[in-house]
Design an enzyme around this catalytic site. Structure first.
Site, PDB file in Angstrom:
ATOM      1  N   LYS A   9       0.847  -1.197   0.000  1.00 26.66           N
ATOM      2  CA  LYS A   9       0.000   0.000   0.000  1.00 26.66           C
ATOM      3  C   LYS A   9       0.878   1.241   0.000  1.00 26.66           C
ATOM      4  CE  LYS A   9      -3.816   2.151   2.602  1.00 26.66           C
ATOM      5  NZ  LYS A   9      -4.741   2.011   3.755  1.00 26.66           N
ATOM      6  N   SER A  24      -9.787   1.954   2.895  1.00 33.01           N
ATOM      7  CA  SER A  24      -8.903   2.707   2.032  1.00 33.01           C
ATOM      8  C   SER A  24      -7.885   1.849   1.287  1.00 33.01           C
ATOM      9  CB  SER A  24      -8.139   3.740   2.872  1.00 33.01           C
ATOM     10  OG  SER A  24      -7.303   3.095   3.828  1.00 33.01           O
ATOM     11  N   SER A  69     -10.159  -0.688   7.013  1.00 31.05           N
ATOM     12  CA  SER A  69      -9.578  -0.446   5.686  1.00 31.05           C
ATOM     13  C   SER A  69      -8.858  -1.630   5.068  1.00 31.05           C
ATOM     14  CB  SER A  69      -8.628   0.757   5.743  1.00 31.05           C
ATOM     15  OG  SER A  69      -9.349   1.941   5.929  1.00 31.05           O
TER      16      SER A  69
END
Length: 482
Positions: A72, A147, A171
């Site tokens: 990420k 997210s 997330s």
């Protein structure tokens, strides 16, 4: 053989039998990325040449030897761009490795691609990314969740075998549910946050998204552990989180919190999760209905505490110390105002304003302190529940993946997408989302996720439960057909 359809564990076995070489996996991922990335847009950066160089000299006897992992874009990888999908950090290159990256490298893994995300991890749909939205591989008109939506979509679209995400209020787990993969949110303090760009420091945790529970455990084995660079890390002995995989669920007491089965949730989601509960009972688990009475206050408390911490954490991005610098400022005030106004997106600015408000004089006691008291009550609810049961079973999300743009102009409705995941972060316990079926919505087959929640530091038991269900049901993570 379609290499990109292999699980991480299967790929490891083929490396060790010399049926495949790590460079074969990198090449297969590159070809897959060329094929589907224009449709999915899950990735921000990738470096095939650098990954190939690492693949040539990696020791495949190591626990993750030669296995490529997507990261990420909020996690530092030395020399790589680390943008948090924000204009504010568009040119920022990480000067060091995050602790999780150091540990992955030590285990032989190859950090390969950088995944898209909601800007500074603020969002539930991946639409707040300043770079591009990410599309759900199961239906390109729908969100992959957020997210960590880029990480989940990359795994589901076979652009990655496994990915790291971060979970502040769901997330990892919510995108895993929306994209049909497995996502683990560890106990707070079990994994170092050093090198993770902070959203809310008392809530953030790094964890894996993968195609199977075993793959999650393999990565978790490598990244978990005490870190002197992170004072919130817990003193925990190194352990093998697959050690209980062959024990099954017989004898476990599983709690069903009534607050997680509410009116308004998708009927197909409810039905799928009820089938999971029935199957666990048939496997020998004892089912216990119970209550987490303060769950109804979790969303309100979370969006006070998380925004307050975000407001504080993002104060450093002012165009002087870090971040975007507005051209031609007329004054120091104009410099600060324009750098932050132009560098941050609307959702980030919304949360900064809200967080600054609740921390301001005259409102701190009325909002922030009261939210902290609610957090304590939520933590006590879970403490009471885990004195009676070994784990909890509930939906990961009340809905399946919703359409892109559907909630963009309705922040409250967007925030409610995390209504079943937020309390886990407030309490600091662990949770995992596992695929449990599909819902048919407007002609699309969309994944459903079931969430298993465990007490703090009981990831081994949680992974045992998730693995037993996965094996018995046959619901391993499926990859979307693109």
């Amino acid at each position: 053989m379609e290499i990109t359809k292999l699980t991480l564990h299967e790929l490891q076995q083929k490396f060790r039998t010399k049926e495949l070489h790590p460079r074969d996996a990198i090449k297969a991922l590159e070809e897959r990325i060329v094929q589907v990335e224009p449709k999915v847009r899950a990735l921000l950066h990738w470096d095939v040449e650098g990954a190939m160089q690492l693949a040539e000299r990696v020791d495949i006897s190591l626990p993750l030897g030669g296995l490529p992992i997507a990261i990420k874009d909020a996690i530092h990888v030395e020399g790589d761009l680390c943008t948090c999908a924000s204009r504010m950090l568009a040119r920022y290159r990480a000067p060091y490795d995050a602790t999780v990256i150091t540990r992955l490298r030590a285990a032989g893994a190859i950090p390969f691609t950088r995944t898209n995300m909601d800007e500074f991890s603020m969002g539930s749909s991946n639409e707040t990314s300043a770079v591009q939205p990410t599309y759900n591989p199961w239906d390109l008109q729908r969100t992959p969740g957020g997210s960590s939506g880029g990480s989940a979509a990359a795994v589901a679209a076979r652009e990655a075998f496994v990915a790291l995400g971060s979970d502040t209020g769901g997330s990892i787990r919510q995108p895993a549910a929306f994209c049909g993969c497995v996502g683990l949110k560890p106990t707070y303090g079990r994994v170092s946050r050093y090198g993770l760009v902070a959203l809310a420091s008392s809530l953030d945790q790094i964890g894996p998204l993968a195609r199977s529970t075993r793959d999650c455990a393999m990565v978790f084995n490598a990244i978990a552990g005490k870190d002197p660079k992170d004072s919130t890390c817990l003193e925990c002995a190194q352990e093998d989180f697959t050690r209980e995989f062959n024990l099954g669920v017989k004898g476990l007491r599983l709690g069903i919190p009534k607050e997680y089965f509410v009116e308004g949730m998708d009927s197909q989601v409810r039905s799928a999760v009820e089938k999971v509960i029935q199957q666990c009972s048939e496997l020998g688990a004892e089912i216990v209905e119970l209550s987490l009475p303060h769950t109804q206050y979790a969303v309100n408390a979370y969006y006070i505490l998380a925004t307050a911490e975000a407001s504080s954490n993002l104060a450093r991005f002012d165009g002087v110390r870090y971040g975007y610098y507005a051209e031609g400022p007329q004054s120091l005030f104009d410099h600060y105002r324009r750098s932050r106004e132009e560098g941050f997106g609307s959702e980030v600015k919304r949360r900064i304003i809200l967080g600054t408000y609740v921390l301001s004089s005259g409102y701190y006691d009325a909002y922030y302190l009261r939210a902290q008291r609610v957090r304590t009550l939520i933590r006590e609810d879970f403490k009471e529940a885990f004195s009676k049961v070994d784990a909890l079973v509930c939906p990961t999300s009340p809905d399946v993946a919703f359409r892109l743009g559907e909630r963009r102009d309705n922040p409250l409705r967007m925030y409610l997408a995390d209504v079943f995941t937020i309390a886990t972060n407030l309490a600091g316990i662990c949770g995992i989302s596992v695929p449990c079926g599909f819902a048919i919505v407007e002609g699309s087959s969309l994944p459903i996720g079931v969430q298993f929640l465990g007490n703090a530091l009981e990831e081994a038991k949680l992974l045992r439960l998730a693995n037993a269900y996965e094996l018995a049901s046959g619901w391993t993570a499926c990859t979307a057909i693109l």
